[in-house]
Design a protein around this motif. Sequence first.
Motif, PDB file in Angstrom:
ATOM      1  N   PRO A 235      49.233  52.154  38.195  1.00  0.00           N
ATOM      2  CA  PRO A 235      47.811  52.222  37.843  1.00  0.00           C
ATOM      3  C   PRO A 235      47.475  51.448  36.568  1.00  0.00           C
ATOM      4  O   PRO A 235      46.423  50.796  36.489  1.00  0.00           O
ATOM      5  N   SER A 236      48.362  51.515  35.577  1.00  0.00           N
ATOM      6  CA  SER A 236      48.133  50.756  34.342  1.00  0.00           C
ATOM      7  C   SER A 236      48.105  49.258  34.633  1.00  0.00           C
ATOM      8  O   SER A 236      47.246  48.526  34.126  1.00  0.00           O
ATOM      9  N   ALA A 237      49.041  48.812  35.445  1.00  0.00           N
ATOM     10  CA  ALA A 237      49.098  47.394  35.813  1.00  0.00           C
ATOM     11  C   ALA A 237      47.856  46.982  36.588  1.00  0.00           C
ATOM     12  O   ALA A 237      47.293  45.901  36.358  1.00  0.00           O
ATOM     13  N   ARG A 238      47.389  47.824  37.502  1.00  0.00           N
ATOM     14  CA  ARG A 238      46.192  47.510  38.289  1.00  0.00           C
ATOM     15  C   ARG A 238      44.964  47.365  37.403  1.00  0.00           C
ATOM     16  O   ARG A 238      44.131  46.485  37.626  1.00  0.00           O
ATOM     17  N   LEU A 239      44.839  48.233  36.408  1.00  0.00           N
ATOM     18  CA  LEU A 239      43.675  48.178  35.529  1.00  0.00           C
ATOM     19  C   LEU A 239      43.658  46.887  34.717  1.00  0.00           C
ATOM     20  O   LEU A 239      42.632  46.202  34.633  1.00  0.00           O
ATOM     21  N   PHE A 240      44.793  46.517  34.138  1.00  0.00           N
ATOM     22  CA  PHE A 240      44.841  45.280  33.362  1.00  0.00           C
ATOM     23  C   PHE A 240      44.701  44.057  34.261  1.00  0.00           C
ATOM     24  O   PHE A 240      44.102  43.055  33.860  1.00  0.00           O
ATOM     25  N   ARG A 241      45.238  44.142  35.467  1.00  0.00           N
ATOM     26  CA  ARG A 241      45.076  43.027  36.396  1.00  0.00           C
ATOM     27  C   ARG A 241      43.603  42.834  36.768  1.00  0.00           C
ATOM     28  O   ARG A 241      43.109  41.708  36.850  1.00  0.00           O
ATOM     29  N   ALA A 242      42.892  43.940  36.974  1.00  0.00           N
ATOM     30  CA  ALA A 242      41.461  43.858  37.284  1.00  0.00           C
ATOM     31  C   ALA A 242      40.688  43.252  36.119  1.00  0.00           C
ATOM     32  O   ALA A 242      39.744  42.468  36.324  1.00  0.00           O
ATOM     33  N   PHE A 243      41.071  43.595  34.909  1.00  0.00           N
ATOM     34  CA  PHE A 243      40.458  43.008  33.711  1.00  0.00           C
ATOM     35  C   PHE A 243      40.678  41.498  33.702  1.00  0.00           C
ATOM     36  O   PHE A 243      39.752  40.711  33.484  1.00  0.00           O
ATOM     37  N   GLY A 244      41.915  41.083  33.957  1.00  0.00           N
ATOM     38  CA  GLY A 244      42.222  39.653  33.999  1.00  0.00           C
ATOM     39  C   GLY A 244      41.469  38.936  35.100  1.00  0.00           C
ATOM     40  O   GLY A 244      40.940  37.825  34.887  1.00  0.00           O
ATOM     41  N   GLU A 245      41.386  39.542  36.276  1.00  0.00           N
ATOM     42  CA  GLU A 245      40.666  38.924  37.387  1.00  0.00           C
ATOM     43  C   GLU A 245      39.182  38.774  37.076  1.00  0.00           C
ATOM     44  O   GLU A 245      38.552  37.774  37.445  1.00  0.00           O
ATOM     45  N   ALA A 246      38.612  39.766  36.405  1.00  0.00           N
ATOM     46  CA  ALA A 246      37.193  39.685  36.037  1.00  0.00           C
ATOM     47  C   ALA A 246      36.947  38.540  35.071  1.00  0.00           C
ATOM     48  O   ALA A 246      35.948  37.810  35.178  1.00  0.00           O
ATOM     49  N   MET A 247      37.850  38.350  34.125  1.00  0.00           N
ATOM     50  CA  MET A 247      37.700  37.251  33.172  1.00  0.00           C
ATOM     51  C   MET A 247      37.828  35.904  33.861  1.00  0.00           C
ATOM     52  O   MET A 247      37.063  34.967  33.585  1.00  0.00           O
ATOM     53  N   ARG A 248      38.768  35.780  34.776  1.00  0.00           N
ATOM     54  CA  ARG A 248      38.957  34.519  35.487  1.00  0.00           C
ATOM     55  C   ARG A 248      37.764  34.207  36.392  1.00  0.00           C
ATOM     56  O   ARG A 248      37.325  33.053  36.483  1.00  0.00           O
ATOM     57  N   ALA A 249      37.247  35.244  37.038  1.00  0.00           N
ATOM     58  CA  ALA A 249      36.088  35.036  37.910  1.00  0.00           C
ATOM     59  C   ALA A 249      34.876  34.580  37.109  1.00  0.00           C
ATOM     60  O   ALA A 249      34.135  33.687  37.535  1.00  0.00           O
ATOM     61  N   ARG A 250      34.675  35.165  35.946  1.00  0.00           N
ATOM     62  CA  ARG A 250      33.540  34.759  35.105  1.00  0.00           C
ATOM     63  C   ARG A 250      33.709  33.327  34.613  1.00  0.00           C
ATOM     64  O   ARG A 250      32.756  32.536  34.620  1.00  0.00           O
ATOM     65  N   ALA A 251      34.931  32.973  34.189  1.00  0.00           N
ATOM     66  CA  ALA A 251      35.175  31.617  33.714  1.00  0.00           C
ATOM     67  C   ALA A 251      34.967  30.601  34.824  1.00  0.00           C
ATOM     68  O   ALA A 251      34.386  29.527  34.608  1.00  0.00           O
ATOM     69  N   ALA A 252      35.408  30.926  36.041  1.00  0.00           N
ATOM     70  CA  ALA A 252      35.240  30.015  37.171  1.00  0.00           C
ATOM     71  C   ALA A 252      33.766  29.842  37.503  1.00  0.00           C
ATOM     72  O   ALA A 252      33.307  28.721  37.804  1.00  0.00           O
ATOM     73  N   ALA A 253      32.999  30.934  37.457  1.00  0.00           N
ATOM     74  CA  ALA A 253      31.564  30.857  37.742  1.00  0.00           C
ATOM     75  C   ALA A 253      30.857  30.003  36.700  1.00  0.00           C
ATOM     76  O   ALA A 253      29.947  29.216  37.029  1.00  0.00           O
ATOM     77  N   GLN A 254      31.254  30.148  35.441  1.00  0.00           N
ATOM     78  CA  GLN A 254      30.636  29.344  34.384  1.00  0.00           C
ATOM     79  C   GLN A 254      30.955  27.866  34.575  1.00  0.00           C
ATOM     80  O   GLN A 254      30.091  26.995  34.382  1.00  0.00           O
TER      81      GLN A 254
END
Length: 261
Positions: A235-254
């Motif tokens: 669960p800890s890994a999933r939470l940090f992975r989701a954080f990383g994915e959100a940052m990458r998705a935002r950067a790609a959209a920008q």
Amino acid sequence: MTDPKSFSPLVAVTADVRDADGYRWHAASETYVKAVLTGAGGIPVIVPSLGDALDIEALLARVDGVLVTGSRSNVHPALYGAAVDARTEPYDPARDSTTLPLIRAAIRNGVPLLAICRGQQELNVALGGTLASEIQDLPGRDDHRSPASEIQEERFAIRHPVEIVPGGCFARILDRDTIAVNSLHRQAIGQLAEGLDIEAVAADGTIEAVSVRDAPGFAVGVQWHPEYWVTTDAPSARLFRAFGEAMRARAAAQTQRVAAE
């Protein structure tokens, strides 16, 4: 165009202010900066707690996410309408003056935000909520403090369950109804801020995780410490992975927006 798989997001990590050896230090625990690196695939940048002297908008224009760390210090009671009490010390007013406006600005700008322990408490206060102190002394509440030990693995041991609210973002991220977490706090959310939704609760009713309702980006808080076991606890890994994915998705959209202009 930004390649989500190879992109390493830049993550602003909040800092405590400590006086030692004749100097004033702005510092964050290594467990948080390593979790950014190993769990979210990001590059951590510790942000000094300089209050109004810090240009928060300029900072957020240069980073991809914000990690609000836990700390031994507590949010100053005056910031949520409570009286100063020696039991809630120590305080870190320099941190408060930085993190609260940083949290509000990150949410406003859609910059992915992960707030941990004191960070979740700051998130609640930043949005108008209150905190409950010394919760182990309240009727019907469990003792959420860490075990008395000088061994960090014992202090941060995963030891109690929390129920995940069905249909929320944590239910999607963790894909579980219940997880086990660690617990090292004397304070917790009191009155929930109007803009927050509860994502997880302990058996005694303690709010263990929240999300920002209608936020333009990933914006969550947890009362436990996923950073400590990010490499070994799913669960800890999933939470940090989701954080990383959100940052990458935002950067790609920008990047796509800039390319389309």
